[in-house]
Write a protein that holds these residues in place. Structure first.
Motif, short mmCIF file in Angstrom:
data_model
loop_
_atom_site.label_atom_id
_atom_site.label_comp_id
_atom_site.label_asym_id
_atom_site.label_seq_id
_atom_site.Cartn_x
_atom_site.Cartn_y
_atom_site.Cartn_z
N TRP A 191 16.21 -2.53 -52.39
CA TRP A 191 17.38 -1.67 -52.49
C TRP A 191 17.40 -0.62 -51.38
N GLN A 192 16.22 -0.13 -51.01
CA GLN A 192 16.18 0.80 -49.89
C GLN A 192 16.66 0.12 -48.62
N LYS A 193 16.22 -1.11 -48.42
CA LYS A 193 16.65 -1.89 -47.25
C LYS A 193 18.16 -2.10 -47.26
N LEU A 194 18.71 -2.42 -48.44
CA LEU A 194 20.15 -2.65 -48.55
C LEU A 194 20.94 -1.43 -48.09
N PHE A 195 20.57 -0.25 -48.61
CA PHE A 195 21.32 0.96 -48.26
C PHE A 195 21.06 1.40 -46.83
N ASP A 196 19.85 1.18 -46.34
CA ASP A 196 19.53 1.57 -44.96
C ASP A 196 20.28 0.72 -43.94
N GLU A 197 20.48 -0.57 -44.26
CA GLU A 197 21.01 -1.51 -43.27
C GLU A 197 22.50 -1.80 -43.44
N THR A 198 23.12 -1.24 -44.47
CA THR A 198 24.54 -1.52 -44.72
C THR A 198 25.36 -0.27 -44.43
N PRO A 199 26.22 -0.30 -43.43
CA PRO A 199 27.02 0.89 -43.10
C PRO A 199 27.95 1.31 -44.24
N ASP A 200 27.83 2.57 -44.64
CA ASP A 200 28.70 3.13 -45.69
C ASP A 200 28.73 2.26 -46.94
N ALA A 201 27.57 1.82 -47.39
CA ALA A 201 27.48 0.99 -48.60
C ALA A 201 28.01 1.74 -49.81
N LEU A 202 28.80 1.05 -50.63
CA LEU A 202 29.36 1.69 -51.81
C LEU A 202 29.43 0.70 -52.96
N PHE A 203 28.73 1.01 -54.05
CA PHE A 203 28.83 0.25 -55.29
C PHE A 203 29.77 1.00 -56.24
N ALA A 231 29.41 -3.68 -70.46
CA ALA A 231 29.34 -3.95 -71.89
C ALA A 231 27.86 -4.00 -72.28
N VAL A 232 27.52 -3.28 -73.34
CA VAL A 232 26.14 -3.21 -73.80
C VAL A 232 26.08 -3.69 -75.23
N LEU A 233 25.13 -4.58 -75.51
CA LEU A 233 24.91 -5.07 -76.87
C LEU A 233 23.41 -5.15 -77.10
N GLY A 234 22.90 -4.20 -77.87
CA GLY A 234 21.47 -4.17 -78.11
C GLY A 234 20.70 -3.92 -76.83
N ASP A 235 19.77 -4.82 -76.52
CA ASP A 235 18.96 -4.67 -75.31
C ASP A 235 19.49 -5.53 -74.16
N ARG A 236 20.74 -5.94 -74.25
CA ARG A 236 21.38 -6.72 -73.19
C ARG A 236 22.62 -6.00 -72.69
N ALA A 237 22.93 -6.20 -71.42
CA ALA A 237 24.13 -5.60 -70.85
C ALA A 237 24.66 -6.48 -69.73
N VAL A 238 25.98 -6.41 -69.54
CA VAL A 238 26.64 -7.07 -68.42
C VAL A 238 27.47 -6.00 -67.71
N VAL A 239 27.31 -5.90 -66.40
CA VAL A 239 28.03 -4.91 -65.61
C VAL A 239 28.80 -5.64 -64.51
N ARG A 240 30.10 -5.39 -64.46
CA ARG A 240 30.93 -5.95 -63.40
C ARG A 240 31.13 -4.88 -62.33
N TRP A 241 30.89 -5.25 -61.05
CA TRP A 241 30.89 -4.25 -59.99
C TRP A 241 31.59 -4.76 -58.73
N ARG A 242 31.86 -3.81 -57.84
CA ARG A 242 32.43 -4.10 -56.53
C ARG A 242 31.56 -3.42 -55.48
N PHE A 243 31.09 -4.19 -54.50
CA PHE A 243 30.26 -3.65 -53.43
C PHE A 243 31.02 -3.77 -52.12
N SER A 244 31.16 -2.63 -51.41
CA SER A 244 31.91 -2.64 -50.15
C SER A 244 31.09 -1.96 -49.06
N TRP A 245 31.50 -2.21 -47.79
CA TRP A 245 30.81 -1.66 -46.63
C TRP A 245 31.79 -1.54 -45.48
#
Length: 305
Positions: free
Chosen positions: A241-253, A259-273
């Motif tokens: 993750w350090q490499k990702l942010f260091d090497e990606t210009p203006d990285a933004l998640f 959605a969280v259910l017990g000890d499981r979760a699903v996260v929908r995201w958008r990553f841009s640069w």
């Protein structure tokens, strides 16, 4: 049930939950994302401490900053119990005679102010109970009384920014009331961990990201196809993750949905640069997450092809 009794029941339940907080739980997260357990309790005790002078006819200017800062001291349970008793003793006479109080927005009926206090105790009592793993069931009669009062005020509260967006889809009266106050009745500390992880990715803060991970965490990246790469242990995951942010210009998640259910979760995201031409490229994807003891133990990432 009259408002004085509503307040008494709600405040006594809150005091009971404060007494159940374990010594190692004061820094734990709560459904109020900006407050940990101690901050939440301090907020409610502050409201109780304000009740006495306001009900006696004093103004906010009279009280000044005398009730700012930490009000819990070395014995939060005793501080909460004492403040609750004092507030209960202060409200009966002004309510019965139809008195008024001076609040931040002006003069208000004492009874209306006590409804506000009762509602805050009820909802924050639930916040505290789920945060510490206590029995979070709310008094059905208090739920009914607050729900009737709040029905005509919900839009006003939300419009003023006092509560979050309504959470719908519940038939149980207590769950419906929590949803009206912007609470997810299914909240657990896992929700706080997922939210904190999303905030940390949004800031590109690798230290904060790793603070949400277990020492033996596992991360599966989105590439190379078809299976991605697997990294095991906090050091290996941090490096990626350090490499990702260091090497990606203006990285933004940006988190789009989770959605969280017990000890499981699903996260929908958008990553841009930032692209070489100054524009922005992006991908959209999901994380399939497993939690353990309130931290992320496994994060498997997938993107739209």
């Amino acid at each position: 049930m009259d408002v004085v009794e509503l307040h008494r029941r709600a405040s006594e339940d809150f005091v009971r939950h404060v007494a159940a907080v374990e010594p190692d739980q004061w820094d734990d997260p709560t459904p109020c994302a900006e407050w940990d357990v101690r901050m939440l309790v301090n907020h409610v005790v502050g409201e109780e401490r304000w009740t006495v002078p306001l009900m006696a006819g004093r103004t906010i200017e009279d009280v000044g900053d005398s009730l700012e800062g930490d009000l819990l001291g070395d014995d939060p349970a005793a501080a909460a119990a004492h403040a609750a008793r004092a507030a209960q003793n202060a409200i009966t006479e002004p309510v019965l005679r139809g008195g008024t109080v001076q609040l931040s927005y002006g003069e208000e009926q004492a009874a209306e102010y006590v409804y506000q206090l009762a509602a805050d105790h009820l909802i924050h009592g639930w916040d505290l109970a789920v945060a510490i793993g206590a029995d979070a069931r709310m008094d059905p009669k208090v739920v009914d009384g607050i729900a009737q009062w709040f029905e005509e005020r919900e839009d006003l509260y939300r419009g003023g920014g006092a509560i979050a967006d309504r959470v719908n889809g519940f038939s149980d009266p207590a769950d419906s009331l929590l949803g009206a106050f912007g609470r997810d009745p299914a909240w657990t500390p896992a929700h706080a961990a997922i939210a904190a992880l999303g905030d940390a990715f949004g800031r590109g803060d690798v230290d904060a990201i790793m603070a949400q991970m277990t020492d033996d965490c596992v991360f599966e990246s989105t590439s190379p196809a078809p299976d991605g790469a697997r990294f095991e242990g906090a050091d290996a995951v941090r490096e990626q993750w350090q490499k990702l942010f260091d090497e990606t210009p203006d990285a933004l998640f940006e988190t789009e949905e989770s959605a969280v259910l017990g000890d499981r979760a699903v996260v929908r995201w958008r990553f841009s640069w930032r692209e070489a031409d100054g524009g922005r490229g992006h991908v959209r994807g999901v994380d399939v997450i497993q939690l353990r003891d309130g931290k992320i133990a496994e994060k498997l990432s997938y993107v739209k092809g």
